[in-house]
Design a protein around this motif. Structure first.
Motif, short mmCIF file in Angstrom:
data_model
loop_
_atom_site.label_atom_id
_atom_site.label_comp_id
_atom_site.label_asym_id
_atom_site.label_seq_id
_atom_site.Cartn_x
_atom_site.Cartn_y
_atom_site.Cartn_z
N GLY A 330 0.78 -1.23 0.00
CA GLY A 330 0.00 0.00 0.00
C GLY A 330 0.81 1.28 0.00
N ILE A 331 2.06 1.20 -0.45
CA ILE A 331 2.92 2.39 -0.41
C ILE A 331 2.41 3.46 -1.36
N ASP A 332 1.71 3.06 -2.42
CA ASP A 332 1.14 4.04 -3.34
C ASP A 332 0.07 4.89 -2.65
N LEU A 333 -0.60 4.33 -1.64
CA LEU A 333 -1.63 5.09 -0.94
C LEU A 333 -1.03 6.26 -0.17
N LEU A 338 -0.15 12.15 0.29
CA LEU A 338 0.95 13.02 0.67
C LEU A 338 0.55 14.49 0.85
N PRO A 339 -0.27 15.05 -0.03
CA PRO A 339 -0.64 16.46 0.19
C PRO A 339 -1.29 16.69 1.55
N THR A 340 -2.15 15.77 1.98
CA THR A 340 -2.77 15.90 3.30
C THR A 340 -1.75 15.74 4.41
N LEU A 341 -0.89 14.76 4.28
CA LEU A 341 0.11 14.50 5.32
C LEU A 341 1.03 15.70 5.49
N LEU A 342 1.44 16.28 4.38
CA LEU A 342 2.36 17.43 4.44
C LEU A 342 1.63 18.72 4.79
N GLY A 343 0.30 18.69 4.79
CA GLY A 343 -0.46 19.85 5.21
C GLY A 343 -0.34 20.12 6.70
N TYR A 344 0.09 19.09 7.43
CA TYR A 344 0.37 19.24 8.86
C TYR A 344 1.86 19.55 9.05
N GLY A 444 -2.09 2.32 19.03
CA GLY A 444 -1.81 2.84 17.70
C GLY A 444 -3.11 3.26 17.02
N ILE A 445 -3.06 3.39 15.70
CA ILE A 445 -4.21 3.81 14.91
C ILE A 445 -4.47 2.76 13.85
N GLN A 446 -5.73 2.31 13.74
CA GLN A 446 -6.14 1.42 12.66
C GLN A 446 -7.06 2.18 11.70
N PHE A 447 -7.07 1.73 10.42
CA PHE A 447 -8.02 2.31 9.49
C PHE A 447 -8.52 1.24 8.53
N ALA A 448 -9.74 1.44 8.05
CA ALA A 448 -10.36 0.58 7.05
C ALA A 448 -11.46 1.40 6.38
N PRO A 449 -11.74 1.10 5.10
CA PRO A 449 -11.07 0.13 4.22
C PRO A 449 -9.68 0.62 3.84
N VAL A 450 -8.97 -0.19 3.08
CA VAL A 450 -7.59 0.15 2.72
C VAL A 450 -7.62 1.02 1.46
N THR A 451 -7.88 2.31 1.69
CA THR A 451 -7.95 3.30 0.62
C THR A 451 -7.19 4.54 1.06
N ALA A 452 -6.89 5.41 0.09
CA ALA A 452 -6.20 6.65 0.42
C ALA A 452 -7.07 7.53 1.32
N LEU A 453 -8.38 7.52 1.09
CA LEU A 453 -9.27 8.35 1.91
C LEU A 453 -9.26 7.88 3.37
N ALA A 454 -9.28 6.57 3.58
CA ALA A 454 -9.25 6.06 4.94
C ALA A 454 -7.89 6.33 5.59
N LEU A 455 -6.83 6.25 4.80
CA LEU A 455 -5.50 6.58 5.33
C LEU A 455 -5.43 8.05 5.72
N ILE A 456 -6.03 8.93 4.91
CA ILE A 456 -6.05 10.35 5.24
C ILE A 456 -6.77 10.58 6.56
N GLU A 457 -7.89 9.89 6.78
CA GLU A 457 -8.60 10.02 8.05
C GLU A 457 -7.73 9.53 9.20
#
Length: 506
Positions: A330-333, A338-344, A444-457
């Motif tokens: 899931g490294i592509d996710l 990345l834009p959201t992650l770097l927004g912090y 830690g933090i879990q997320f589902a489903p395995v999508t970029a949107l869920a990773l952003i959350e």
């Protein structure tokens, strides 16, 4: 078949001391073994499990190929047996021991294993075309050892790891007569050792084995399927993954067989070597730290920022990735998020290699965000320790994950795992939801489903937790106290072995 030509010849020199008859004797069969040769987590498991079983009365020896790196690391290995011919040349069986006390049997076959680079891949990047013969040879020798090749040590049980060891159970089951019990552990069902039908004869199995109720798999032969069909007991590396591989979504075409053998299948969560991975004694960190005194972790964060050319910002939340670059992971996710992650106020430390498009993506991201993203291509064991010690959180967004080890190391090092809710990730990380935080059990933090949107959350939730220093510190301390070693897993494997021994015919 060619691999059966010649008779085994035993060597008197180099034999180990005879073990007590009361000890359970287990032959572990693996293509890799940490610290001698490693391409993934399988090596860590194969290296740690025999040592963890020893205090429980298990006398384990590990059979693996004598690759050049293995021979170089163990120059004093001594011969204990040989074959005049095995897939194109003579071979020797060598005996050695590691500094940690692991007992090894090395299959010295230069015509099969004396090759440069990756143990599975040719310099072109493709699989070696004779991989089926290379690992069939390993399994054939496992069968011979199980049948008494070594007069002073015969295993009660043969434990194979992944497709490379799958044929061992088939050879033993089809040989007839008394035999040791067999267990096969699936570390990743996606890798199956498929062999074209035209090459089936090279495996040395009876023609009757080429059937659905046998090793036939999509018109060819499956070396993993052979083990899944013929082994007395099956295991995989987490309870959730054991359930997942019985479904069409994660069964990789073998879900029907997995359901049929559900009563023989158990999921045992991996551990890590808590001596190798110990922030209180890790020589690769800038300063030792522990759950009782986590403050010195900041020194490794500063050292990691310097190592990767990142801005020296102690209050910034640093995420890390230590991974193979594949679609599975899931490294592509992360690139998509990345834009959201770097927004912090964040930094990202990345170590890994794999699919070229992902390597190119991370190289471009690091070039576009100097001081914020540090990327090192390849694998660097000391750097992986520093990343676990220096980062605040580790991203593990796998689409599927049989167990995963990096999140266990993250827990041990107080580097909070942000993980997809799949496989062993779901089994080892407790999500920091409101109830878990209130009950003081979150790790830690879990997320589902395995999508970029869920990773952003998940990134949003991680940053909200990071913004609460007291809650973050409490979660870090709790993560660092989790039992991520091998003690419980070894006890489960011992129970599995005993069950397998009860199931051996005759």
């Amino acid at each position: 078949p060619a691999q059966d030509e010649g008779l085994p010849r035993r060597c008197e020199e180099g034999r180990g001391k005879k073990k007590e008859a009361s000890a359970m004797r287990v032959l572990s069969v693996t293509p890799e073994f940490f610290p001698l040769v490693k391409t993934g987590g399988l090596a860590d498991v194969a290296g740690a499990l025999p040592l963890a079983l020893a205090p429980l009365g298990v006398n384990a020896r590990t059979l693996l190929p004598a690759y050049p790196a293995v021979r170089a690391a163990l120059p004093d290995a001594t011969p204990v047996a040989g074959l005049d011919e095995l897939y194109g040349g003579p071979v020797r069986l060598l005996q050695a021991a590691t500094d940690e006390g692991a007992e090894l049997l090395l299959l010295d076959a230069p015509h099969l294993y004396d090759r440069p680079g990756n143990i599975y891949l040719a310099p072109t990047g493709s699989d070696w075309p004779d991989n089926h013969r290379r690992f069939a040879a390993l399994c054939r020798v496992a069968q011979l050892i199980g049948s008494g090749l070594l007069p002073d040590w015969q295993p009660d049980l043969v434990h194979g790891h992944d497709w490379q060891a799958g044929l061992a159970a088939a050879y033993l089951a089809l040989a007839g007569g008394p035999r040791p019990a067999t267990v096969l552990t699936v570390h990743n069902l996606a890798f199956q050792g498929w062999v074209p039908a035209a090459s089936f004869v090279e495996l040395g199995l009876p023609a009757t084995a080429f059937a659905i109720e046998g090793v036939e798999y999509y018109g060819g032969a499956g070396m993993l399927k052979a083990g899944l069909y013929f082994a007395d007991r099956l295991s995989t590396v987490s309870p959730t993954y054991a359930r997942e591989i019985q479904t069409p979504e994660h069964g990789m075409g073998l879900d029907g067989l997995m359901r049929a053998r559900a009563g023989d299948l158990v999921g045992i969560t991996n551990g890590i070597d808590t001596e190798v991975w110990d922030p209180a004694r890790d020589p690769h960190l800038a300063a030792p730290y522990s759950a009782a005194d986590p403050a010195p972790k900041a020194a490794s964060k500063a050292a990691l920022q310097a190592r990767l050319g990142l801005e020296q910002r102690p209050q910034t939340c640093m995420f890390c990735i230590v991974s193979r670059f594949t679609q599975q992971k899931g490294i592509d996710l992360v690139l998509e998020a990345l834009p959201t992650l770097l927004g912090y106020d964040t930094q990202l430390a990345v170590l890994g290699s794999g699919e070229p498009v992902l390597e190119q993506g991370w190289a471009a991201a690091a070039a576009a965000h100097p001081g914020r993203i540090g990327y090192v291509s390849g694998y660097d064991e000391p750097l992986s320790h520093l990343m676990q010690g220096g980062a605040d959180a580790i991203l593990v967004p796998s689409r599927f994950e049989p167990c995963g080890l990096t999140q266990l190391i993250g827990l041990r090092y107080g580097t909070l795992p942000v993980v997809a809710r799949v496989g062993g990730l779901a089994d080892t990380v407790i999500d920091a939801n409101e109830a878990a935080l209130a009950d003081e059990v979150a790790t830690g933090i879990q997320f589902a489903p395995v999508t970029a949107l869920a990773l952003i959350e998940a990134v949003h939730r991680t940053m909200a937790l990071f913004a609460n220093p007291d809650a973050w510190a409490a979660t870090v301390r709790r993560a660092m106290t989790r039992d991520v070693g091998w003690t419980r897993a070894a006890q489960h494997y011992l129970a599995l072995y005993r069950d397998a021994l009860r199931r051996v015919p005759g």
